[in-house]
Design an enzyme around this catalytic site. Structure first.
Site, short mmCIF file in Angstrom:
data_model
loop_
_atom_site.label_atom_id
_atom_site.label_comp_id
_atom_site.label_asym_id
_atom_site.label_seq_id
_atom_site.Cartn_x
_atom_site.Cartn_y
_atom_site.Cartn_z
CG ASP A 16 39.49 48.10 27.29
OD1 ASP A 16 40.36 47.20 27.29
OD2 ASP A 16 39.59 49.15 27.95
CG ASP A 25 42.07 45.27 31.18
OD1 ASP A 25 43.28 45.57 31.20
OD2 ASP A 25 41.21 45.91 30.55
#
Length: 213
Positions: free
Chosen positions: A172, A186
Site C-alpha cells: 500500500d 483497493d
C-alpha cells in the site's frame, strides 16, 4: 325446375371443393411462412445477442487488465523507489505516498486473517469469470472488470510476496490524511463495488434486463 337446378349446379361442386382446398393450402402456407418468419427472427436475435455478449466480455477483461497492470506497475515502482525511504508529500499533509506492507484486507483491516482474505479474493475471481458468460450490460462489464482487476492485483501480492504463499503482505502507498493507506487495487475494488450497488438500485441486471420491484 328443381331438377334443372340440380343438374346445372352439380358440375360446380368440384370447383367449390377445389377452391376450399386452395384456400386451405394458402392458409397452411401462410401459417408455415409465419412460423418460419418467427424462427428466423429468433435466430436473428440470438445471432445479434452473441456478438453483443462477446463485446461486453471483452470490455470486462480489458478493464480488468488495465486495472491490474496499473496496480502492478505502481507497486513495482513503490517497492523500488519508495520503500525504506521517507514519504513523498503530494498535497502537503493531506496526501502523500508512503510504502507499507499490509497483511490484512483493504485499507489495513483484519491483519490476522490473511489466508481467509486470499481465499475470498480467489473465490471472487472465479465468480466473476463464471458470471461473464451471461454478461450483456456494458456498465456491469466495467464494474466487474474493476473488481476482477483489483482482486487479481492484491491476490498477486498474497501469493508472491513475503512472508509466504497465500500469506504475502500487500503493498500500500496512497496515504490520505486521517485515513488508511491503500493502493490502486483497493481503489478499483471500491469503485467497482459502488458501481454495482448503483446498478442494483436502478434495477439493471448483468444480462441487460431491467426490473422494478
Amino acid at each position: 325446375m328443381a331438377e334443372a337446378e340440380r343438374i346445372i349446379g352439380t358440375p360446380e361442386t368440384p370447383d367449390a371443393d377445389r377452391d376450399g382446398q386452395d384456400r386451405d393450402g394458402q392458409d397452411r402456407d401462410g401459417q408455415d411462412r409465419t412460423g418460419l418468419d418467427r424462427a428466423d427472427a429468433q435466430d436473428a436475435e440470438a445471432a445479434a445477442g452473441a456478438p453483443r455478449g462477446k463485446r461486453r466480455v471483452a470490455v470486462l477483461f480489458a478493464v480488468a487488465v488495465a486495472a491490474y497492470a496499473l496496480d502492478l506497475i505502481s507497486k513495482m515502482i513503490v517497492v523500488a523507489k519508495l520503500e525504506h525511504h521517507e514519504p513523498i508529500e503530494i498535497i502537503g499533509d493531506w496526501l502523500r505516498f508512503e510504502a507499507i506492507r499490509n497483511a490484512g484486507a483493504a485499507f489495513g483491516f483484519g491483519e490476522a486473517f490473511t489466508v481467509i482474505f486470499t481465499l475470498i479474493a480467489a473465490a471472487v475471481i472465479v465468480v466473476i469469470v463464471r458470471l461473464a458468460r451471461k454478461l450483456y450490460s456494458l456498465p456491469w462489464a466495467i464494474a466487474l472488470g474493476l473488481l476482477l482487476g483489483g482482486a487479481l492485483g492484491n491476490l498477486t501480492d498474497r501469493i508472491f510476496r513475503s512472508p509466504g504463499v497465500f500469506q504475502g503482505a500487500v503493498v500500500d502507498f496512497i496515504a490520505p490524511k486521517h485515513f488508511a493507506v491503500f493502493n490502486l487495487a483497493d481503489s478499483a475494488i471500491v469503485c467497482g463495488g459502488i458501481l454495482i450497488v448503483l446498478l442494483s438500485f436502478r434495477g439493471l441486471d448483468p444480462d441487460g434486463t431491467v426490473h422494478k420491484d
